[in-house]
Motif scaffolding. Structure first.
Motif, PDB file in Angstrom:
ATOM      1  N   LEU A 219       0.851  -1.184  -0.040  1.00  0.00           N
ATOM      2  CA  LEU A 219       0.091  -0.134  -0.294  1.00  0.00           C
ATOM      3  C   LEU A 219       0.952   1.272  -0.117  1.00  0.00           C
ATOM      4  CD1 LEU A 219      -2.443  -1.162   2.857  1.00  0.00           C
ATOM      5  CD2 LEU A 219      -3.146  -1.016   0.285  1.00  0.00           C
ATOM      6  N   GLN A 220       0.353   2.342  -0.739  1.00  0.00           N
ATOM      7  CA  GLN A 220       1.089   3.508  -0.797  1.00  0.00           C
ATOM      8  C   GLN A 220       0.274   4.466   0.163  1.00  0.00           C
ATOM      9  OE1 GLN A 220       3.792   4.198  -3.379  1.00  0.00           O
ATOM     10  NE2 GLN A 220       4.273   6.079  -1.895  1.00  0.00           N
ATOM     11  N   MET A 221       0.987   4.862   1.198  1.00  0.00           N
ATOM     12  CA  MET A 221       0.047   5.698   2.285  1.00  0.00           C
ATOM     13  C   MET A 221       0.110   7.326   1.537  1.00  0.00           C
ATOM     14  SD  MET A 221       0.461   6.707   6.014  1.00  0.00           S
ATOM     15  CE  MET A 221       1.792   7.855   5.794  1.00  0.00           C
ATOM     16  N   ILE A 222      -1.218   7.508   1.075  1.00  0.00           N
ATOM     17  CA  ILE A 222      -1.264   8.933   0.281  1.00  0.00           C
ATOM     18  C   ILE A 222      -1.894  10.035   1.140  1.00  0.00           C
ATOM     19  CG2 ILE A 222      -1.713   7.879  -1.851  1.00  0.00           C
ATOM     20  CD1 ILE A 222      -4.832   8.252  -1.633  1.00  0.00           C
ATOM     21  N   TRP A 223      -2.062   9.678   2.215  1.00  0.00           N
ATOM     22  CA  TRP A 223      -2.572  10.824   3.280  1.00  0.00           C
ATOM     23  C   TRP A 223      -2.591  10.388   4.731  1.00  0.00           C
ATOM     24  CZ3 TRP A 223      -3.423  15.881   2.637  1.00  0.00           C
ATOM     25  CH2 TRP A 223      -4.113  16.838   3.532  1.00  0.00           C
ATOM     26  N   ASN A 224      -2.452  11.254   5.726  1.00  0.00           N
ATOM     27  CA  ASN A 224      -2.374  10.756   7.098  1.00  0.00           C
ATOM     28  C   ASN A 224      -2.996  11.782   8.052  1.00  0.00           C
ATOM     29  OD1 ASN A 224      -1.797   9.925   9.718  1.00  0.00           O
ATOM     30  ND2 ASN A 224       0.211   9.451   9.496  1.00  0.00           N
ATOM     31  N   GLN A 225      -4.633  11.402   8.205  1.00  0.00           N
ATOM     32  CA  GLN A 225      -5.220  12.423   8.824  1.00  0.00           C
ATOM     33  C   GLN A 225      -4.844  12.779  10.367  1.00  0.00           C
ATOM     34  OE1 GLN A 225      -8.902  10.241   8.383  1.00  0.00           O
ATOM     35  NE2 GLN A 225      -9.034  10.421  10.728  1.00  0.00           N
ATOM     36  N   GLU A 226      -4.095  11.688  11.013  1.00  0.00           N
ATOM     37  CA  GLU A 226      -3.425  11.916  12.282  1.00  0.00           C
ATOM     38  C   GLU A 226      -2.150  12.728  12.275  1.00  0.00           C
ATOM     39  OE1 GLU A 226      -5.242  10.630  14.589  1.00  0.00           O
ATOM     40  OE2 GLU A 226      -6.788  10.003  13.400  1.00  0.00           O
ATOM     41  N   ARG A 227      -1.456  12.650  11.379  1.00  0.00           N
ATOM     42  CA  ARG A 227      -0.357  13.696  11.221  1.00  0.00           C
ATOM     43  C   ARG A 227      -0.785  14.947  11.034  1.00  0.00           C
ATOM     44  NH1 ARG A 227       5.017  12.791  10.333  1.00  0.00           N
ATOM     45  NH2 ARG A 227       6.124  14.546   9.310  1.00  0.00           N
ATOM     46  N   THR A 228      -1.819  14.967  10.117  1.00  0.00           N
ATOM     47  CA  THR A 228      -2.459  16.420   9.679  1.00  0.00           C
ATOM     48  C   THR A 228      -2.865  17.233  11.161  1.00  0.00           C
ATOM     49  OG1 THR A 228      -3.169  15.621   7.446  1.00  0.00           O
ATOM     50  CG2 THR A 228      -4.188  17.630   8.550  1.00  0.00           C
ATOM     51  N   ALA A 229      -3.273  16.174  11.957  1.00  0.00           N
ATOM     52  CA  ALA A 229      -3.862  16.651  13.332  1.00  0.00           C
ATOM     53  C   ALA A 229      -3.011  17.211  14.222  1.00  0.00           C
ATOM     54  CB  ALA A 229      -4.604  15.594  13.829  1.00  0.00           C
ATOM     55  N   VAL A 230      -1.497  17.076  14.152  1.00  0.00           N
ATOM     56  CA  VAL A 230      -0.466  17.361  15.063  1.00  0.00           C
ATOM     57  C   VAL A 230       0.361  18.115  14.291  1.00  0.00           C
ATOM     58  CG1 VAL A 230      -0.899  15.266  16.341  1.00  0.00           C
ATOM     59  CG2 VAL A 230       0.706  15.022  14.625  1.00  0.00           C
ATOM     60  N   THR A 231       0.820  18.139  12.998  1.00  0.00           N
ATOM     61  CA  THR A 231       1.682  18.897  12.372  1.00  0.00           C
ATOM     62  C   THR A 231       1.243  19.030  11.003  1.00  0.00           C
ATOM     63  OG1 THR A 231       4.067  19.138  11.861  1.00  0.00           O
ATOM     64  CG2 THR A 231       2.900  16.821  11.541  1.00  0.00           C
ATOM     65  N   ARG A 232       1.785  20.121  10.440  1.00  0.00           N
ATOM     66  CA  ARG A 232       1.475  20.460   8.847  1.00  0.00           C
ATOM     67  C   ARG A 232       2.958  20.674   8.156  1.00  0.00           C
ATOM     68  NH1 ARG A 232      -3.408  21.846   7.628  1.00  0.00           N
ATOM     69  NH2 ARG A 232      -2.691  22.420   5.419  1.00  0.00           N
ATOM     70  N   ASP A 233       3.150  19.840   7.215  1.00  0.00           N
ATOM     71  CA  ASP A 233       4.367  19.642   6.646  1.00  0.00           C
ATOM     72  C   ASP A 233       4.237  19.572   5.086  1.00  0.00           C
ATOM     73  OD1 ASP A 233       4.124  16.828   6.121  1.00  0.00           O
ATOM     74  OD2 ASP A 233       4.917  16.821   7.994  1.00  0.00           O
ATOM     75  N   VAL A 234       5.201  19.625   4.247  1.00  0.00           N
ATOM     76  CA  VAL A 234       4.990  19.278   2.811  1.00  0.00           C
ATOM     77  C   VAL A 234       4.452  17.974   2.396  1.00  0.00           C
ATOM     78  CG1 VAL A 234       6.296  21.183   2.204  1.00  0.00           C
ATOM     79  CG2 VAL A 234       7.630  19.209   2.310  1.00  0.00           C
ATOM     80  N   ASP A 235       4.842  16.917   3.265  1.00  0.00           N
ATOM     81  CA  ASP A 235       4.645  15.657   3.000  1.00  0.00           C
ATOM     82  C   ASP A 235       3.115  15.185   3.245  1.00  0.00           C
ATOM     83  OD1 ASP A 235       7.291  14.929   2.521  1.00  0.00           O
ATOM     84  OD2 ASP A 235       7.827  15.330   4.509  1.00  0.00           O
ATOM     85  N   ASP A 239       0.564  11.113  -3.816  1.00  0.00           N
ATOM     86  CA  ASP A 239      -0.227  10.147  -4.380  1.00  0.00           C
ATOM     87  C   ASP A 239       0.521   9.346  -5.460  1.00  0.00           C
ATOM     88  OD1 ASP A 239      -0.234  12.202  -6.154  1.00  0.00           O
ATOM     89  OD2 ASP A 239      -2.161  12.310  -6.220  1.00  0.00           O
ATOM     90  N   ASP A 240       1.917   9.340  -5.619  1.00  0.00           N
ATOM     91  CA  ASP A 240       2.922   8.870  -6.769  1.00  0.00           C
ATOM     92  C   ASP A 240       3.049   7.492  -6.258  1.00  0.00           C
ATOM     93  OD1 ASP A 240       4.644   7.969  -8.461  1.00  0.00           O
ATOM     94  OD2 ASP A 240       6.113   9.323  -7.814  1.00  0.00           O
ATOM     95  N   MET A 241       2.149   6.529  -7.243  1.00  0.00           N
ATOM     96  CA  MET A 241       2.352   5.104  -7.022  1.00  0.00           C
ATOM     97  C   MET A 241       3.590   4.197  -7.428  1.00  0.00           C
ATOM     98  SD  MET A 241      -0.400   4.358  -5.410  1.00  0.00           S
ATOM     99  CE  MET A 241      -0.489   2.535  -5.573  1.00  0.00           C
ATOM    100  N   THR A 242       4.735   5.312  -7.827  1.00  0.00           N
ATOM    101  CA  THR A 242       5.852   4.488  -8.385  1.00  0.00           C
ATOM    102  C   THR A 242       6.601   3.536  -7.592  1.00  0.00           C
ATOM    103  OG1 THR A 242       6.272   6.310  -9.761  1.00  0.00           O
ATOM    104  CG2 THR A 242       7.975   4.681  -9.627  1.00  0.00           C
ATOM    105  N   HIS A 243       6.628   3.832  -6.301  1.00  0.00           N
ATOM    106  CA  HIS A 243       7.330   2.941  -5.423  1.00  0.00           C
ATOM    107  C   HIS A 243       6.576   1.545  -5.101  1.00  0.00           C
ATOM    108  CE1 HIS A 243      10.075   6.262  -3.407  1.00  0.00           C
ATOM    109  NE2 HIS A 243      10.234   6.151  -4.806  1.00  0.00           N
ATOM    110  N   ALA A 244       5.081   1.845  -4.930  1.00  0.00           N
ATOM    111  CA  ALA A 244       4.524   0.688  -4.712  1.00  0.00           C
ATOM    112  C   ALA A 244       4.475  -0.548  -5.858  1.00  0.00           C
ATOM    113  CB  ALA A 244       3.052   1.204  -4.437  1.00  0.00           C
ATOM    114  N   ILE A 245       4.244   0.339  -7.057  1.00  0.00           N
ATOM    115  CA  ILE A 245       4.321  -0.577  -8.225  1.00  0.00           C
ATOM    116  C   ILE A 245       5.701  -1.312  -8.521  1.00  0.00           C
ATOM    117  CG2 ILE A 245       4.046  -0.709 -10.868  1.00  0.00           C
ATOM    118  CD1 ILE A 245       2.160   1.457 -10.453  1.00  0.00           C
ATOM    119  N   ALA A 246       6.802  -0.464  -8.260  1.00  0.00           N
ATOM    120  CA  ALA A 246       8.070  -1.074  -8.579  1.00  0.00           C
ATOM    121  C   ALA A 246       8.378  -2.175  -7.498  1.00  0.00           C
ATOM    122  CB  ALA A 246       9.062  -0.012  -8.083  1.00  0.00           C
ATOM    123  N   VAL A 247       8.038  -2.014  -6.348  1.00  0.00           N
ATOM    124  CA  VAL A 247       8.393  -3.132  -5.151  1.00  0.00           C
ATOM    125  C   VAL A 247       7.216  -4.420  -5.590  1.00  0.00           C
ATOM    126  CG1 VAL A 247       7.483  -3.579  -2.922  1.00  0.00           C
ATOM    127  CG2 VAL A 247       8.797  -1.775  -3.436  1.00  0.00           C
TER     128      VAL A 247
END
Length: 325
Positions: A219-235, A239-247
């Protein structure tokens, strides 16, 4: 004659209908694929639009069928026919390539999640096995996914994911009559260390277990609502699936190589019967005469002295047998 001529278009139409019906009867009902059209090794994306992207990693990939939400391509991976079907069915091993949302604040979007188990908060799997039965992937497939992620140095985590039927039960629980139950369960799963939330792995793992098939998920984790709740960052979104497909592709390549290079061919013989491995029977690289010759040899007595002259003597065609040329 005039009567036959008058009914000829109807006869032709009926014949075409019968031909189509016979063809359809050989196809799997939902994905409209027949035996032999696709390979035994399968990638399962959830999004039909992701199928061509995954198929681009295969050689000579071509579309085979598109019916309902199921889009199917087939192509070549290291000399073996491989299939890509959007959340499809019908062969094994399966590797699901999907997305999920994060549940732990320390997980950055873009991290690969390799589930070791799935919380069965969905209904499909309960039609196969009771809730007490765990939803877990095939260990050997999971090992190959982990190895592929490590070789490529992609960030990944292994652990439990939560699977549900409703997207909005997670993202808008306050709009549901059972919002307290939904919120309490979410907090409990977080406290237990669940890594992500998605919608397919539990049903796939349980169905595979019930059918004695092999299945795993990346699974490619494309969003983290729990991370959004505690911090805001560029990450926050990736939604780039390249890593998941390559693996997934590298893992499947390793599985294929391991199975094709296996030197163990198991044979059990008694007076009237020979039971043998399906390895050579299902190897699509072998010709029909090669499969026949191998089966003939495997059925010979253990002490038989193998030689071309000896085979000639026990084949009706002798030296003219196709396998001798």
């Amino acid at each position: 004659k005039n009567g036959i001529t008058r009914f000829s278009p109807m006869i032709a139409e009926f014949s075409a209908f019968v031909k189509e019906a016979c063809t359809m009867s050989k196809q799997q009902f939902h994905i409209r694929c027949a035996p032999g059209e696709v390979g035994n090794y399968v990638f399962l994306p959830g999004d039909p639009g992701r199928v061509p992207k995954i198929a681009s990693y295969l050689k000579d990939a071509v579309p085979i069928a598109q019916n309902r939400e199921f889009t199917t391509y087939t192509g070549d991976l290291d000399g073996v026919k491989v299939r890509v079907t959007s959340t499809g069915m019908g062969a094994h091993p399966f590797l699901r390539i999907g997305t999920c949302g994060g549940m732990q604040p320390d997980l950055k979007p873009g991290t690969l999640i390799l589930p070791t188990g799935a919380i069965r908060m969905e209904g499909t799997s309960q039609e196969y096995l009771p809730l007490a039965f765990p939803a877990v992937p095939d260990f050997s497939l999971l090992e190959q996914l982990v190895h592929a992620a490590e070789v490529k140095s992609y960030p990944y985590r292994t652990g439990v994911v939560q699977c549900k039927d409703s997207f909005y039960g997670q993202h808008a629980p306050e709009t549901m009559p059972i919002h307290r139950t939904l919120t309490d369960n979410w907090e409990a799963w977080k406290a237990g260390g669940a890594l992500g939330s998605e919608m397919e792995s539990a049903a796939l793992f349980i169905t595979a277990a019930a059918r004695r098939l092999r299945c795993a998920t990346v699974l490619q984790m494309i969003w983290n609502q729990e991370r959004t709740a505690v911090t805001r960052d560029v990450d926050q979104a990736d939604d780039d699936m390249t890593h998941a497909i390559a693996v997934a592709v590298d893992a499947m390549r390793a599985v294929i190589a391991k199975e094709l290079n296996s030197s163990v061919v198991r044979v059990h013989k008694n007076t009237d019967f020979t039971s043998m491995s399906n390895h050579h029977l299902r190897n699509q690289k072998l010709t029909l005469k090669a499969v026949g010759l191998m089966s003939k040899i495997l059925g010979l007595p253990d002490g038989w002295n193998y030689s071309v002259a000896g085979l000639v003597k026990i084949c009706r065609e002798g030296e003219t047998a196709p396998c001798m040329n």
